[in-house]
Design an enzyme around this catalytic site. Structure first.
Site, mmCIF file in Angstrom:
data_model
loop_
_atom_site.group_PDB
_atom_site.id
_atom_site.type_symbol
_atom_site.label_atom_id
_atom_site.label_comp_id
_atom_site.label_asym_id
_atom_site.label_seq_id
_atom_site.Cartn_x
_atom_site.Cartn_y
_atom_site.Cartn_z
ATOM 1 N N GLU A 193 -2.914 -10.046 3.845
ATOM 2 C CA GLU A 193 -3.656 -9.910 5.338
ATOM 3 C C GLU A 193 -4.696 -11.200 5.066
ATOM 4 O OE1 GLU A 193 -2.443 -5.652 4.256
ATOM 5 O OE2 GLU A 193 -3.068 -7.553 2.851
ATOM 6 N N GLU A 203 0.807 -1.131 -0.090
ATOM 7 C CA GLU A 203 -0.016 -0.037 0.093
ATOM 8 C C GLU A 203 0.852 1.378 -0.097
ATOM 9 O OE1 GLU A 203 -3.989 -1.732 2.388
ATOM 10 O OE2 GLU A 203 -2.194 -0.991 3.434
#
Length: 256
Positions: free
Chosen positions: A130, A110
């Site tokens: 994740e 990110e």
């Protein structure tokens, strides 16, 4: 600042280095605070014109948030409203280059996608892992992946959590270039110096314009682009650019 974030300025180029290589540059809350501070310094500067973001060592750009630190939030709401390093990166007004060396996982991916330009070393790997731990990314993972690599490739990364190679990231459009690990720093610096040589206000408005192109309907984005062009055209740097063109010399820009 914590020693785990190194902020340097050389000429018109600043570098933010995640400096925790023994932990794959995983980000702690203290590092997030330091990144916020670095971003504020860059945005307040009239001399910094481009920013390179990279990781220390040869194994990782950033492995995301330090998972061991996540249990330190007392409530989910506190976790939701934590100072976030990806949010901070997106607040940078100046053009940003992610020099990705090794793992860019989770929040590290990110962070890279929050930069305007991404180049990678041959050993780079990219993942949204994740899901393997029971949650999803929260720093823009889905929207950035969908815009960068398309819905199907984004779904593959988000729903498997598996890593993709630098070669595949290049083919998918996640990065602009792949270079050897030895060349990565010099290549990032070369791009940064080229950008820093351009009119700073024009570069900053180009960044705004690209975001508008993603967020707005096409006709509104074109209208906004015309407004940004007019703002740039009215600057002293644009006057200098036209004068330099007529006089057949290199322009000297001052961010005015």
């Amino acid at each position: 600042m914590t020693d785990d974030i190194v902020f340097t300025v050389d000429g018109h180029v600043a570098t933010i280095t995640l400096n925790r290589p023994q932990k794959l540059n995983a980000v702690t809350p203290e590092m997030s605070d330091a990144i916020v501070e670095a971003v504020e310094t860059v945005n307040a500067s009239d001399t910094i014109r481009c920013v390179i973001v990279t990781g220390a060592g040869d194994r990782a750009f950033c492995a995301g948030s330090d998972i061991k630190e996540l249990d330190g939030y007392e409530t989910p709401w506190q976790f939701r409203n934590r100072p976030d390093y990806c949010d901070a990166m997106r607040r940078l007004l100046k053009p940003t280059i992610a020099a990705v060396n090794g793992y860019a996982f989770g929040g590290g991916l990110e962070t890279a996608m929050s930069c305007d330009i991404r180049i990678a070393s041959e050993n780079a790997q990219f993942a949204a892992p994740e899901i393997k731990l029971g949650w999803i990314g929260g720093g823009g993972m889905a929207t950035f992946l969908a815009h960068s690599i398309g819905a199907s490739n984004a779904a593959l990364m988000l729903m498997t959590g598996d890593a993709v190679s630098a070669e595949k990231a290049l083919a998918w459009g996640l990065v602009s270039e792949v270079v050897s690990q030895a060349e990565l720093t010099a290549r990032a610096r070369g791009i940064a110096e080229t950008i820093a040589s351009r009119a700073p206000i024009a570069a900053e408005t180009a960044k705004l314009n690209l975001r508008a192109a993603h967020a707005m309907p096409q006709e509104k984005a074109i209208e906004y682009e015309r407004d940004l062009q007019t703002i740039c055209f009215a600057t002293a740097d644009a006057l200098e650019g036209r004068a330099a063109f007529k006089e057949k010399r290199a322009p000297v820009f001052h961010r005015r």
